[in-house]
Design a protein around this motif. Structure first.
Motif, PDB file in Angstrom:
ATOM      1  N   THR A 253      16.306   3.690 -15.264  1.00 56.04           N
ATOM      2  CA  THR A 253      15.137   4.390 -14.704  1.00 56.04           C
ATOM      3  C   THR A 253      15.179   4.449 -13.184  1.00 56.04           C
ATOM      4  OG1 THR A 253      13.827   2.356 -14.590  1.00 56.04           O
ATOM      5  CG2 THR A 253      13.746   3.644 -16.651  1.00 56.04           C
ATOM      6  N   GLY A 254      15.946   3.583 -12.552  1.00 58.33           N
ATOM      7  CA  GLY A 254      15.982   3.513 -11.091  1.00 58.33           C
ATOM      8  C   GLY A 254      14.855   2.696 -10.511  1.00 58.33           C
ATOM      9  N   SER A 255      13.941   2.199 -11.368  1.00 59.14           N
ATOM     10  CA  SER A 255      12.795   1.420 -10.901  1.00 59.14           C
ATOM     11  C   SER A 255      12.690   0.124 -11.685  1.00 59.14           C
ATOM     12  CB  SER A 255      11.494   2.209 -11.048  1.00 59.14           C
ATOM     13  OG  SER A 255      11.540   3.403 -10.306  1.00 59.14           O
ATOM     14  N   LEU A 256      12.185  -0.903 -11.020  1.00 60.10           N
ATOM     15  CA  LEU A 256      11.945  -2.186 -11.679  1.00 60.10           C
ATOM     16  C   LEU A 256      10.535  -2.204 -12.262  1.00 60.10           C
ATOM     17  CD1 LEU A 256      13.521  -4.535  -8.957  1.00 60.10           C
ATOM     18  CD2 LEU A 256      14.608  -3.590 -11.005  1.00 60.10           C
ATOM     19  N   THR A 257      10.203  -3.278 -12.937  1.00 57.63           N
ATOM     20  CA  THR A 257       8.871  -3.370 -13.557  1.00 57.63           C
ATOM     21  C   THR A 257       7.813  -3.865 -12.590  1.00 57.63           C
ATOM     22  OG1 THR A 257       9.399  -5.605 -14.349  1.00 57.63           O
ATOM     23  CG2 THR A 257       9.861  -3.766 -15.837  1.00 57.63           C
ATOM     24  N   THR A 258       8.247  -4.450 -11.470  1.00 58.73           N
ATOM     25  CA  THR A 258       7.281  -4.973 -10.501  1.00 58.73           C
ATOM     26  C   THR A 258       6.694  -3.842  -9.675  1.00 58.73           C
ATOM     27  OG1 THR A 258       9.084  -5.377  -8.945  1.00 58.73           O
ATOM     28  CG2 THR A 258       8.414  -7.208 -10.346  1.00 58.73           C
ATOM     29  N   LEU A 259       5.418  -4.030  -9.278  1.00 62.97           N
ATOM     30  CA  LEU A 259       4.740  -3.022  -8.471  1.00 62.97           C
ATOM     31  C   LEU A 259       5.341  -2.973  -7.067  1.00 62.97           C
ATOM     32  CD1 LEU A 259       0.992  -3.648  -9.434  1.00 62.97           C
ATOM     33  CD2 LEU A 259       2.521  -1.848 -10.287  1.00 62.97           C
ATOM     34  N   CYS A 260       5.334  -1.776  -6.491  1.00 60.36           N
ATOM     35  CA  CYS A 260       5.860  -1.578  -5.137  1.00 60.36           C
ATOM     36  C   CYS A 260       5.007  -2.351  -4.138  1.00 60.36           C
ATOM     37  CB  CYS A 260       5.870  -0.096  -4.786  1.00 60.36           C
ATOM     38  SG  CYS A 260       6.415   0.247  -3.098  1.00 60.36           S
ATOM     39  N   LYS A 261       5.653  -3.178  -3.326  1.00 54.92           N
ATOM     40  CA  LYS A 261       4.927  -3.972  -2.344  1.00 54.92           C
ATOM     41  C   LYS A 261       4.438  -3.132  -1.171  1.00 54.92           C
ATOM     42  CE  LYS A 261       7.524  -8.178  -3.426  1.00 54.92           C
ATOM     43  NZ  LYS A 261       8.447  -9.224  -2.902  1.00 54.92           N
ATOM     44  N   ALA A 262       5.145  -2.051  -0.862  1.00 57.55           N
ATOM     45  CA  ALA A 262       4.763  -1.241   0.296  1.00 57.55           C
ATOM     46  C   ALA A 262       3.425  -0.534   0.084  1.00 57.55           C
ATOM     47  CB  ALA A 262       5.847  -0.224   0.598  1.00 57.55           C
ATOM     48  N   CYS A 263       3.178  -0.040  -1.135  1.00 54.05           N
ATOM     49  CA  CYS A 263       1.944   0.709  -1.415  1.00 54.05           C
ATOM     50  C   CYS A 263       1.023  -0.015  -2.381  1.00 54.05           C
ATOM     51  CB  CYS A 263       2.276   2.089  -1.959  1.00 54.05           C
ATOM     52  SG  CYS A 263       3.160   2.052  -3.549  1.00 54.05           S
ATOM     53  N   SER A 264       1.365  -1.291  -2.713  1.00 56.20           N
ATOM     54  CA  SER A 264       0.573  -2.088  -3.655  1.00 56.20           C
ATOM     55  C   SER A 264       0.436  -1.419  -5.012  1.00 56.20           C
ATOM     56  CB  SER A 264      -0.818  -2.388  -3.067  1.00 56.20           C
ATOM     57  OG  SER A 264      -0.705  -3.084  -1.835  1.00 56.20           O
ATOM     58  N   GLY A 265       1.454  -0.675  -5.402  1.00 58.49           N
ATOM     59  CA  GLY A 265       1.454  -0.037  -6.704  1.00 58.49           C
ATOM     60  C   GLY A 265       0.644   1.234  -6.785  1.00 58.49           C
ATOM     61  N   LEU A 266       0.180   1.739  -5.651  1.00 55.48           N
ATOM     62  CA  LEU A 266      -0.620   2.973  -5.652  1.00 55.48           C
ATOM     63  C   LEU A 266       0.251   4.220  -5.617  1.00 55.48           C
ATOM     64  CD1 LEU A 266      -3.442   1.911  -3.149  1.00 55.48           C
ATOM     65  CD2 LEU A 266      -3.522   1.901  -5.657  1.00 55.48           C
ATOM     66  N   GLY A 267       1.451   4.109  -5.125  1.00 57.83           N
ATOM     67  CA  GLY A 267       2.354   5.248  -5.039  1.00 57.83           C
ATOM     68  C   GLY A 267       2.106   6.150  -3.848  1.00 57.83           C
ATOM     69  N   MET A 268       1.033   5.903  -3.085  1.00 63.23           N
ATOM     70  CA  MET A 268       0.677   6.737  -1.931  1.00 63.23           C
ATOM     71  C   MET A 268       0.344   5.844  -0.747  1.00 63.23           C
ATOM     72  SD  MET A 268       0.959   9.816  -3.211  1.00 63.23           S
ATOM     73  CE  MET A 268       0.087  10.925  -2.102  1.00 63.23           C
ATOM     74  N   LEU A 269       0.589   6.384   0.431  1.00 68.29           N
ATOM     75  CA  LEU A 269       0.257   5.704   1.680  1.00 68.29           C
ATOM     76  C   LEU A 269      -0.504   6.651   2.595  1.00 68.29           C
ATOM     77  CD1 LEU A 269       3.658   3.934   2.450  1.00 68.29           C
ATOM     78  CD2 LEU A 269       1.566   2.831   1.640  1.00 68.29           C
ATOM     79  N   ASN A 270      -1.207   6.061   3.567  1.00 69.89           N
ATOM     80  CA  ASN A 270      -1.885   6.900   4.549  1.00 69.89           C
ATOM     81  C   ASN A 270      -0.857   7.688   5.359  1.00 69.89           C
ATOM     82  OD1 ASN A 270      -4.498   6.186   3.894  1.00 69.89           O
ATOM     83  ND2 ASN A 270      -4.642   4.586   5.465  1.00 69.89           N
ATOM     84  N   CYS A 271      -1.166   8.916   5.631  1.00 69.95           N
ATOM     85  CA  CYS A 271      -0.293   9.771   6.429  1.00 69.95           C
ATOM     86  C   CYS A 271      -0.201   9.233   7.853  1.00 69.95           C
ATOM     87  CB  CYS A 271      -0.842  11.196   6.438  1.00 69.95           C
ATOM     88  SG  CYS A 271       0.067  12.332   7.507  1.00 69.95           S
ATOM     89  N   ASP A 272       1.018   9.111   8.382  1.00 65.06           N
ATOM     90  CA  ASP A 272       1.209   8.591   9.739  1.00 65.06           C
ATOM     91  C   ASP A 272       0.679   9.547  10.795  1.00 65.06           C
ATOM     92  OD1 ASP A 272       2.406   6.269   8.820  1.00 65.06           O
ATOM     93  OD2 ASP A 272       4.425   7.110   8.899  1.00 65.06           O
ATOM     94  N   ASP A 273       0.756  10.851  10.538  1.00 63.72           N
ATOM     95  CA  ASP A 273       0.349  11.828  11.551  1.00 63.72           C
ATOM     96  C   ASP A 273      -1.161  11.845  11.757  1.00 63.72           C
ATOM     97  OD1 ASP A 273       3.088  12.528  10.901  1.00 63.72           O
ATOM     98  OD2 ASP A 273       2.736  14.344  12.065  1.00 63.72           O
ATOM     99  N   CYS A 274      -1.923  11.869  10.663  1.00 63.61           N
ATOM    100  CA  CYS A 274      -3.386  11.965  10.777  1.00 63.61           C
ATOM    101  C   CYS A 274      -4.079  10.649  10.491  1.00 63.61           C
ATOM    102  CB  CYS A 274      -3.925  13.042   9.847  1.00 63.61           C
ATOM    103  SG  CYS A 274      -3.696  12.668   8.077  1.00 63.61           S
TER     104      CYS A 274
END
Length: 351
Positions: A197-218
């Motif tokens: 799958t290319g992904s592990l079962t653990t949640l992404c630490k960068a986005c806390s498992g949300l899959g989205m981050l605040n836009c850097d520009d705005c």
């Protein structure tokens, strides 16, 4: 800032004279300066070249030897002086403190009211905006938002949502498999760490498992404020020249020492020095003043200029040790030593 005025000063040692600047096409031109001639040259005085004593030279040599881990102090302690020669070494420096202004577009996250007047551009000279001058002869930059130039627009990076997919997990909320680098294939076979799958079962630490981050520009706002900024830059432009009489002494060493200030002239616009005893200093001053005016007056406002002449002590010491002749230099107020033939060195082994 008042217009430059002609002036006449008698320093008792040498004089200055006006030099015409070189005109050119001006970008955001400041008010023109009036530079005119002034009176004649004062009478020169006799300049004495100071030398250091034998005790001072020996103490400097001892400190030099002590600073070197592989140098014996015996030559400095047992040296026999043959001759001390003082030489003229002068440092000329011109500082030209300039101010330049420009209009530049800026964007930043919009956090205020949603209704902002939209104006493409206003016809205003940047020099009509009052700006306080900071400390003289120090580089500085300030920006000011011009009134009636701002507008609000949607952020094109996040399509005004304020969110962007997490780069670490690609938006799928799971940690990317570091074994196969998210490809699902490892060594031409299906990666068994992520089951392809290319992904592990653990949640992404960068986005806390949300899959989205605040836009850097705005910064998550979804809106950007675009405006015209007045950028004011202050720069201290320095010209330096050292005149000395010994070709076997490296001129770059003068950069690390100070000297005795013989002359300091600070004006809105200085005049070149004309009758200093070392004519190379006169030439350097004339070239520096003319070059700075030609270079900066077309695009900047010359706020202040300062020129200085220092006498840097330089003494050649000739001595004998064990019936052989050697020499070294003592230079600067700091009494630094330069020599290329120290007579007794030992071989050190660092363990």
């Amino acid at each position: 800032m008042a217009l430059r005025e002609s002036f006449h000063q008698n320093f008792g040692t040498f004089s200055t004279e006006p030099t015409q600047g070189t005109p050119g096409s001006e970008y955001f031109p400041p008010p023109p300066y009036a530079v005119s001639d002034h009176g004649g040259q004062p009478v020169q005085r006799i300049w004495n070249i100071p030398t250091i004593s034998e005790d001072e030279a020996q103490q400097a040599f001892l400190e030099y030897a002590s600073s070197k881990c592989c140098y014996s102090s015996n030559p400095a302690k047992e040296m026999v002086f043959n001759d001390l020669q003082g030489f003229s070494a002068y440092r000329y420096q011109l500082e030209t403190f300039t101010e330049s202004r420009s209009f530049e577009w800026r964007t930043k996250p919009f956090t205020g009211r949603t209704e902002v007047p939209i104006v493409d551009m206003i016809a205003v000279s940047p020099w009509n905006v009052p700006v306080a001058i900071p400390m003289m002869f120090q580089n500085n930059t300030k920006e000011f938002m011009l009134p009636n130039t701002s507008s609000v627009k949607e952020c094109s990076v996040c399509m005004a949502s304020g969110k962007i997919p997490c780069k670490r997990c690609g938006g799928n909320t799971k940690e990317r498999c570091h074994w196969c680098e998210g490809r699902g294939v490892f060594a031409s076979d299906t990666c068994h760490h992520c089951s392809g799958t290319g992904s592990l079962t653990t949640l992404c630490k960068a986005c806390s498992g949300l899959g989205m981050l605040n836009c850097d520009d705005c910064k998550g706002r979804g809106l950007l404020l675009t405006y015209h900024a007045l950028v004011v830059k202050w720069k201290n432009n320095i010209f330096e020249y050292v005149a000395h009489q010994k070709d076997d002494f490296p001129a770059k060493l003068f950069q690390a020492v100070t000297g005795q200030k013989l002359f300091v002239d600070e004006q809105d616009m200085v005049y070149p020095i004309t009758n200093f005893p070392d004519n190379s200093i006169n030439s350097a001053s004339r070239n520096a003043v003319e070059s700075h005016r030609a270079q900066f007056m077309s695009t900047s406002w010359i706020l202040r200029q300062k020129q200085m002449i220092e006498h840097i002590p330089l003494t050649r010491v000739e001595y004998s040790w064990h019936s052989k002749s050697y020499s070294f230099y003592v230079y600067g107020n700091e009494r630094k030593v330069h020599t290329e033939d120290y007579p007794q060195k030992c071989c050190c082994t660092i363990i």
